[in-house]
Scaffold this motif. Structure first.
Motif, PDB file in Angstrom:
ATOM      1  N   TYR A 315       0.795  -1.224   0.000  1.00 32.36           N
ATOM      2  CA  TYR A 315       0.000   0.000   0.000  1.00 32.36           C
ATOM      3  C   TYR A 315       0.830   1.277   0.000  1.00 32.36           C
ATOM      4  O   TYR A 315       0.286   2.359   0.204  1.00 32.36           O
ATOM      5  CB  TYR A 315      -0.954   0.000   1.199  1.00 32.36           C
ATOM      6  N   LEU A 316       2.136   1.171  -0.242  1.00 34.04           N
ATOM      7  CA  LEU A 316       2.922   2.414  -0.228  1.00 34.04           C
ATOM      8  C   LEU A 316       2.503   3.314  -1.395  1.00 34.04           C
ATOM      9  O   LEU A 316       2.163   2.839  -2.478  1.00 34.04           O
ATOM     10  CB  LEU A 316       4.420   2.114  -0.254  1.00 34.04           C
ATOM     11  N   GLY A 317       2.484   4.616  -1.119  1.00 32.46           N
ATOM     12  CA  GLY A 317       2.062   5.576  -2.135  1.00 32.46           C
ATOM     13  C   GLY A 317       0.593   5.482  -2.477  1.00 32.46           C
ATOM     14  O   GLY A 317       0.177   5.868  -3.583  1.00 32.46           O
ATOM     15  N   HIS A 318      -0.234   4.983  -1.538  1.00 36.28           N
ATOM     16  CA  HIS A 318      -1.663   4.804  -1.810  1.00 36.28           C
ATOM     17  C   HIS A 318      -2.289   6.139  -2.218  1.00 36.28           C
ATOM     18  O   HIS A 318      -2.107   7.154  -1.554  1.00 36.28           O
ATOM     19  CB  HIS A 318      -2.357   4.253  -0.569  1.00 36.28           C
ATOM     20  N   ALA A 319      -3.034   6.118  -3.304  1.00 31.12           N
ATOM     21  CA  ALA A 319      -3.517   7.369  -3.901  1.00 31.12           C
ATOM     22  C   ALA A 319      -4.411   8.164  -2.951  1.00 31.12           C
ATOM     23  O   ALA A 319      -4.292   9.392  -2.850  1.00 31.12           O
ATOM     24  CB  ALA A 319      -4.252   7.069  -5.205  1.00 31.12           C
ATOM     25  N   VAL A 320      -5.315   7.500  -2.244  1.00 26.44           N
ATOM     26  CA  VAL A 320      -6.217   8.224  -1.345  1.00 26.44           C
ATOM     27  C   VAL A 320      -5.450   8.773  -0.140  1.00 26.44           C
ATOM     28  O   VAL A 320      -5.712   9.880   0.322  1.00 26.44           O
ATOM     29  CB  VAL A 320      -7.386   7.330  -0.899  1.00 26.44           C
ATOM     30  N   ALA A 321      -4.489   7.993   0.355  1.00 28.13           N
ATOM     31  CA  ALA A 321      -3.662   8.473   1.450  1.00 28.13           C
ATOM     32  C   ALA A 321      -2.849   9.698   1.030  1.00 28.13           C
ATOM     33  O   ALA A 321      -2.736  10.672   1.781  1.00 28.13           O
ATOM     34  CB  ALA A 321      -2.738   7.357   1.938  1.00 28.13           C
ATOM     35  N   CYS A 322      -2.300   9.662  -0.170  1.00 23.05           N
ATOM     36  CA  CYS A 322      -1.544  10.819  -0.671  1.00 23.05           C
ATOM     37  C   CYS A 322      -2.447  12.033  -0.853  1.00 23.05           C
ATOM     38  O   CYS A 322      -2.048  13.168  -0.567  1.00 23.05           O
ATOM     39  CB  CYS A 322      -0.848  10.469  -1.981  1.00 23.05           C
ATOM     40  N   ALA A 323      -3.687  11.805  -1.326  1.00 24.86           N
ATOM     41  CA  ALA A 323      -4.628  12.914  -1.496  1.00 24.86           C
ATOM     42  C   ALA A 323      -4.957  13.561  -0.156  1.00 24.86           C
ATOM     43  O   ALA A 323      -5.026  14.793  -0.039  1.00 24.86           O
ATOM     44  CB  ALA A 323      -5.895  12.424  -2.177  1.00 24.86           C
ATOM     45  N   ALA A 324      -5.165  12.730   0.857  1.00 22.50           N
ATOM     46  CA  ALA A 324      -5.461  13.263   2.185  1.00 22.50           C
ATOM     47  C   ALA A 324      -4.285  14.065   2.718  1.00 22.50           C
ATOM     48  O   ALA A 324      -4.448  15.185   3.223  1.00 22.50           O
ATOM     49  CB  ALA A 324      -5.800  12.121   3.140  1.00 22.50           C
ATOM     50  N   ALA A 325      -3.077  13.509   2.614  1.00 17.53           N
ATOM     51  CA  ALA A 325      -1.888  14.201   3.120  1.00 17.53           C
ATOM     52  C   ALA A 325      -1.628  15.499   2.362  1.00 17.53           C
ATOM     53  O   ALA A 325      -1.263  16.521   2.959  1.00 17.53           O
ATOM     54  CB  ALA A 325      -0.676  13.280   3.022  1.00 17.53           C
ATOM     55  N   LEU A 326      -1.830  15.478   1.062  1.00 24.85           N
ATOM     56  CA  LEU A 326      -1.626  16.689   0.273  1.00 24.85           C
ATOM     57  C   LEU A 326      -2.601  17.774   0.716  1.00 24.85           C
ATOM     58  O   LEU A 326      -2.223  18.950   0.867  1.00 24.85           O
ATOM     59  CB  LEU A 326      -1.821  16.374  -1.211  1.00 24.85           C
ATOM     60  N   ALA A 327      -3.846  17.401   0.965  1.00 29.88           N
ATOM     61  CA  ALA A 327      -4.842  18.375   1.427  1.00 29.88           C
ATOM     62  C   ALA A 327      -4.474  18.908   2.810  1.00 29.88           C
ATOM     63  O   ALA A 327      -4.594  20.109   3.072  1.00 29.88           O
ATOM     64  CB  ALA A 327      -6.222  17.734   1.446  1.00 29.88           C
ATOM     65  N   VAL A 328      -4.051  18.034   3.708  1.00 27.88           N
ATOM     66  CA  VAL A 328      -3.651  18.466   5.053  1.00 27.88           C
ATOM     67  C   VAL A 328      -2.524  19.483   4.972  1.00 27.88           C
ATOM     68  O   VAL A 328      -2.568  20.553   5.610  1.00 27.88           O
ATOM     69  CB  VAL A 328      -3.226  17.253   5.910  1.00 27.88           C
ATOM     70  N   GLN A 329      -1.519  19.179   4.182  1.00 27.56           N
ATOM     71  CA  GLN A 329      -0.366  20.089   4.107  1.00 27.56           C
ATOM     72  C   GLN A 329      -0.737  21.414   3.439  1.00 27.56           C
ATOM     73  O   GLN A 329      -0.226  22.479   3.823  1.00 27.56           O
ATOM     74  CB  GLN A 329       0.783  19.410   3.361  1.00 27.56           C
TER      75      GLN A 329
END
Length: 454
Positions: A315-329
Motif C-alpha cells: 500500500y505504499l504511495g496509496h492514492a487516497v492516502a496521498c490525497a489526504a496528506a496533500l490536502a492536510v499540508q
C-alpha cells in the motif's frame, strides 16, 4: 430493532484489541478538536490521538480531497504505476524539506518509515562497497516503532524485553534528558557535549568504519515525555557522524510536520539529517501514511549501483492516502498554521505553568510548539518517581476520559519501568479557550488520580 452499542466489553468484541481485560467506548463522530462516543459524550482530543490529528476531525477540505481522489482512482500498485497525487505530494514535501533532500519514499505509517530508513542505510553502504558497516547506534528511552527493526533501535526496555530474541543487536547511548541527567555543575551546552563524547566513545568501540547510522528522535516522544534537546547537542552529533561517514537518521514521526512549531523539528537545531522519517501529522489521521525523506547522495548511490531499493509494501504511495496528506499540508500552508502552533504553544505553556508550576507532584514541564510533556513525581525535591505498582498513568487516563478529555499518559518515563508522564499534542486549530479547558480538565484528572491511587 436493536439499539446501537455504546461500548464493547472484552466478552463481546471480536476485535483483537491492545487491552484484553477492559472494554472501550465506541467513537461515532468527530468534529474540530472533539470526538463523540455512542452515548453522545464529547471528548477534547488534547493528544491528537497519538500526536496525529493536527487538523482535528472532520476537516471539509481534506474530506473533499479524499472523495475526489476516490472518484478518480483509489489504488494502483507502485510496481506498475505512479500517480499524479503521489508526485504532487512528493514535490510539495521536497520543496519544503531540509537542504539536500531530493526524494520521498511513501509508506503507511511511522514504524514502516523507520524500518525503510534502516534498510536504506544498510543498502546505501552495500552500494558504496562498504558492507562491513553493520551497526546502528540509538538512544535509551527512545521509541521508533513496533516493527522488529524499529523496535531494535528503540530504547524502551519494557517494549523490547519479551521480543529480544527477535531483535538485531543495537548499541544504545544516553538520551538527552536534561531534567534528570544534567549535573548541577554543567551548563546545558556542557551537558550536550558530554552526550556527544559518550556517542563518540561508542563509535570508537565499534569502529567508525563499521557503523551505518545514528538514529534519534529530534524531540523524544511517547516513551520519555517530550525530551527537547539542549543547545548544540545535535550539531555535535552531526559533526561526529560526518567525521566517520556515518548517516544521521532523525525520527520525526511524532515531533515533525509542524508539531514543534517548524515544519521539521531539526530546523530548530540547525542540522540536516541524511534520512528523515515522518508520519502522524503528515496525513493528520485521515488516512494511514508515512514517508522517508532521503538525501540526494543516497538516491544517486542506489541509481548508480543496483538501480533499485530492495524493499516495498503493497500500500505504499496509496492514492487516497496521498490525497489526504496533500490536502492536510495545503491547509497548514494556506491557513498559516505553523505560526499559530508557535502562538498557541506559548499559551499552552503559560496555562501549564500556571496550573502545574508549583504542583507538589509535577517535576518538569517541557516541550515546544503544541508538543508538551508533564513529568509526575512523588517528591519534587528528590525527583523520586511514583511506585510503578500504583499505575498512576492508567488512572490519569481513566479520570481524564471521565472529564471528557483525551491525553496520552505513559509509564516507564525514567528507564522503561519507573516514572510517569502525560503527553499533550492538541490539534493545530485548537483555540485559546479550548487550551484553557484542556489544562483545567487535566488538573482535575491528575489530582483525582493521585488521590485515588494513594
Amino acid at each position: 430493532m436493536n439499539a446501537r452499542p455504546t461500548s464493547f466489553s472484552p466478552q463481546d468484541t471480536k476485535v483483537f484489541h491492545r487491552q484484553l481485560r477492559s472494554g472501550l467506548p465506541v467513537a461515532v463522530a468527530g468534529q474540530g478538536v472533539e470526538l463523540v462516543d455512542a452515548t453522545g459524550k464529547r471528548y477534547i482530543d488534547a493528544s491528537g490521538g497519538a500526536a496525529v490529528s493536527c487538523l482535528g476531525h472532520g476537516h471539509p477540505d481534506v474530506i473533499a480531497a479524499m472523495h475526489g481522489q476516490i472518484d478518480r482512482l483509489a489504488y494502483a500498485h507502485t510496481s506498475f504505476f505512479t500517480t499524479e497525487v503521489a508526485e504532487e505530494l512528493a514535490t510539495l514535501l521536497i520543496d519544503s524539506a531540509p537542504q539536500g533532500m531530493s526524494h520521498v519514499y511513501f509508506v503507511s505509517g511511522g514504524s514502516e518509515a523507520v524500518e525503510a530508513a534502516l534498510k536504506m542505510a544498510r543498502q546505501y553502504f552495500v552500494e558504496l562497497g562498504q558492507p562491513q558497516r553493520e551497526h546502528f547506534i540509538a538512544r535509551r528511552q527512545s521509541y521508533h516503532g513496533n516493527t522488529l527493526g524499529a523496535l531494535a533501535v528503540g530504547g524502551n526496555a519494557w517494549r523490547r524485553e519479551q521480543f529480544k530474541p527477535l531483535l538485531i543487536d543495537v548499541t544504545h547511548v544516553s538520551p538527552c534528558y536534561e531534567y534528570r541527567d544534567r549535573r548541577a555543575d554543567e551548563t546545558p551546552e556542557q551537558y550536550g557535549q558530554r552526550l556527544v563524547a559518550e556517542l563518540s566513545d561508542a563509535i570508537d568501540r565499534l569502529g567508525g568504519q563499521n557503523v551505518m547510522a545514528f538514529v534519534a528522535e529530534t524531540i523524544g516522544g511517547a516513551t520519555a515525555g517530550v525530551l527537547t534537546p539542549v543547545p548544540g547537542y545535535f550539531k555535535g552529533v552531526r559533526e561526529l557522524c560526518d567525521r566517520h561517514g556515518i548517516l544521521l537518521i532523525l525520527d520525526e514521526v511524532m515531533c515533525g510536520m509542524g508539531r514543534s512549531g517548524t515544519l521539521h523539528a531539526c530546523e530548530q537545531e540547525g542540522v540536516v539529517p541524511d534520512l528523515l522519517t515522518i508520519a502522524k501529522g503528515l496525513g493528520g489521521g485521515y488516512q494511514p501514511i508515512g514517508a522517508v525523506l532521503a538525501q540526494g547522495k543516497l538516491v544517486e548511490a542506489f541509481r548508480r549501483g543496483s538501480g533499485l531499493f530492495q524493499h516495498g509494501h503493497t500500500y505504499l504511495g496509496h492514492a487516497v492516502a496521498c490525497a489526504a496528506a496533500l490536502a492536510v499540508q495545503r491547509v497548514i500552508i494556506r491557513d498559516g498554521l505553523l505560526s499559530q502552533v508557535v502562538a498557541r504553544g506559548a499559551t499552552l505553556q503559560a496555562f501549564l505553568q500556571q496550573r502545574f508550576g508549583d504542583h507538589p507532584h509535577v517535576g518538569d514541564i517541557r516541550g515546544r510548539g503544541l508538543f508538551w510533556g508533564v513529568e509526575l513525581v512523588a517528591d519534587r525535591a528528590s525527583k523520586q518517581w511514583f511506585d510503578p505498582a500504583r499505575k498512576l498513568h492508567a488512572r490519569i487516563k481513566v479520570e481524564a476520559m471521565t472529564e471528557g478529555l483525551m491525553v496520552y499518559p505513559m509509564s516507564g518515563t525514567v528507564d522503561g519501568v519507573r516514572g510517569d508522564h502525560i503527553l499533550l499534542a492538541p490539534p493545530f486549530i485548537t483555540s485559546e479557550a479550548e487550551l484553557a479547558q484542556i489544562v483545567h480538565r487535566l488538573g482535575v484528572a491528575v489530582d483525582r488520580a493521585i488521590a485515588v491511587t494513594a
